[in-house]
Write an enzyme that holds these catalytic residues in place. Structure first.
Site, short mmCIF file in Angstrom:
data_model
loop_
_atom_site.label_atom_id
_atom_site.label_comp_id
_atom_site.label_asym_id
_atom_site.label_seq_id
_atom_site.Cartn_x
_atom_site.Cartn_y
_atom_site.Cartn_z
CG HIS A 1 -1.73 1.22 1.39
ND1 HIS A 1 -2.81 1.51 0.58
CD2 HIS A 1 -1.62 2.26 2.25
CE1 HIS A 1 -3.33 2.67 0.95
NE2 HIS A 1 -2.64 3.15 1.96
CG HIS B 1 0.35 6.51 0.56
ND1 HIS B 1 -0.54 7.57 0.57
CD2 HIS B 1 -0.23 5.53 1.31
CE1 HIS B 1 -1.60 7.25 1.29
NE2 HIS B 1 -1.44 6.03 1.75
CB SER C 1 -2.11 -0.05 -2.96
OG SER C 1 -3.14 0.42 -2.10
CD GLU D 1 -5.22 6.12 2.05
OE1 GLU D 1 -5.26 5.18 1.22
OE2 GLU D 1 -4.28 6.29 2.82
#
Length: 446
Positions: A279, A284, A343, A324
């Site tokens: 993730h 990110h 992700s 997100e």
């Protein structure tokens, strides 16, 4: 899926300030704790008015401030409105910080040199870090399985036990962990060319070239952090526990991102109930390498500093629907820039299908919209562009009510509270110098 103050009081409204100066009304608000002192002792920010101080007593008043180690932020004298001893009596208006344990004695001592001392203790504002090393204090851990806590909030994030200055730990991943990474990497990278925004694709290519991003290698935080630092000033901080939304968002204000290093269980490579290195590294990091998005992320962090719990809740929800699960328009198509999408193979496919509902990104509406963390989002907010999203977020942040303004100093990695005219003037002078250099650069180009 991860969603990954001190108060120095501002000036009162001008009319209220005039009343304080002239002694028309007593000030009676409550004080704010300040843990910013080097010795770690709590302090209170006080607004004091000393009435009818004789000029010959000024030196004694100064000795009191010195004796109690008061940090003076503003000091102003005026001819007394109602002189009692002589025509040259003074009223003194002071804003200062004093150790909270000494406040009572401090005020009593001042009353020996003034006819009257009236105090305005400012409203409480939550503590926030002012220096990057203060992030070592931002470890408000949440017990994961405590049934009394609401762990469904989008930013019940992973905290760090890493301290500034410590080297980023190097992890030796097992063959099984690398195999999990390989499966995730292959499936997601096949979607990126058609589903990810151009900023992500550009950064991902650079990460493959310089940071060992490949299907048979899990990148190390040290190399990735160095890469980010060179491009946008962001750096990674290893994480080890659930962190409050306030503390996580505060780290973004200093361009620090809390990052896990463990990887999801091999039995479920396409899903993880918690943030893991898939993730972080695939979701990110590529976006944090983009200058526009890095500023967007820092702006959310800066907006959180000293904000109320209600505002933190809204900012955390904004984080959820943007950092997100954000979507944006590019070349007539909708692309993903949110880490939770980039992700997650399943949700990335779903988000860009005809199944979910779309709405334009509007911070006011987005901040209060219900989120979904147990299944795919039924609704996504679409930004016109990352630049437009940043501008809208900055406008939203300006409306958050605080008794102070903040300025981030990139040279010292510190937050400066703009609570005096002198501080504002100093910062303005620095900006003027930068504008001169930019003007000179334009002249050289013309």
């Amino acid at each position: 899926m991860k969603t990954d103050l001190v108060r120095i009081s501002g000036q009162k409204e001008e009319a209220s300030k005039e009343k304080e100066m002239c002694g028309i009304e007593s000030l009676n608000r409550q004080g704010s704790l300040d843990y910013n002192r080097e010795d770690g002792r709590a302090t209170l920010t006080l607004t004091l008015t000393l009435y009818n101080v004789r000029k010959i007593e000024l030196s004694k008043a100064a000795q009191v401030f010195e004796m109690f180690e008061a940090q003076i932020h503003h000091f102003e004298t005026r001819r007394a409105k109602k002189p009692k001893n002589s025509a040259v009596d003074l009223d003194i208006f002071v804003q200062c910080e004093v150790h909270s344990a000494d406040v009572s004695t401090f005020i009593s001592s001042l009353k020996r040199v003034a006819e009257d001392v009236r105090t305005s203790r400012e409203d409480k504002v939550p503590w926030f870090p002012r220096k990057i090393q203060d992030l070592d204090k931002c470890h408000d851990l949440i017990t994961k399985y405590d049934p009394s806590l609401d762990h469904r909030h989008p930013v019940s994030i992973i905290s760090s036990l890493h301290y500034r200055g410590d080297p980023l730990p190097r992890i030796e991943y097992t063959a099984q962990e690398t195999a999990t990474w390989r499966e995730v990497y292959r499936k997601l990278s096949s979607l990126y060319p058609t589903h990810a925004c151009t900023q992500y694709l550009d950064a991902f290519q650079q990460l493959e070239k310089y940071c060992g991003y490949q299907e048979n290698n899990i990148p190390q935080l040290q190399e990735v952090s160095r890469f980010l630092k060179e491009r946008t000033g962001f750096q990674l901080r290893p994480a080890a526990g659930l962190l409050s939304a306030r503390d996580f968002l505060a780290s973004l204000a200093f361009r620090v991102f809390q990052s896990t290093q463990y990887i999801r269980h091999f039995s479920s490579p396409m899903h993880s109930p918690e943030p893991d290195c898939c993730h972080e590294l695939l979701g990110h990091v590529p976006m944090l390498a983009d200058k526009e998005f890095a500023q967007f992320s820092q702006d959310i962090g800066l907006a959180s500093l000293g904000s109320s719990e209600a505002e933190i809740e809204k900012l955390a929800t904004l984080y959820w629907f943007t950092v997100e699960f954000g979507l944006c328009k590019q070349n007539g198509s909708i692309k993903a820039y949110g880490a939770g999408l980039l992700s997650s193979y399943g949700e990335l496919m779903y988000a860009l299908s005809n199944k979910p509902e779309y709405k334009p990104f509007d911070p006011e509406a987005t901040a209060v919209h219900p989120y979904q963390d147990q299944a795919f989002q039924p609704l996504y907010f679409i930004a016109e562009s990352l630049e437009d999203a940043k501008a809208k977020l900055q406008n939203y942040a300006m409306k958050i009510k605080k008794p102070f303004s903040l300025h981030y100093n990139p040279f010292t990695s510190s937050i400066e509270v703009m609570n005096t005219p002198q501080k504002v003037k100093k910062t303005l002078c620095q900006m003027k110098e930068e504008l001169k250099n930019l003007c000179l650069a334009l002249e050289n180009l013309s």
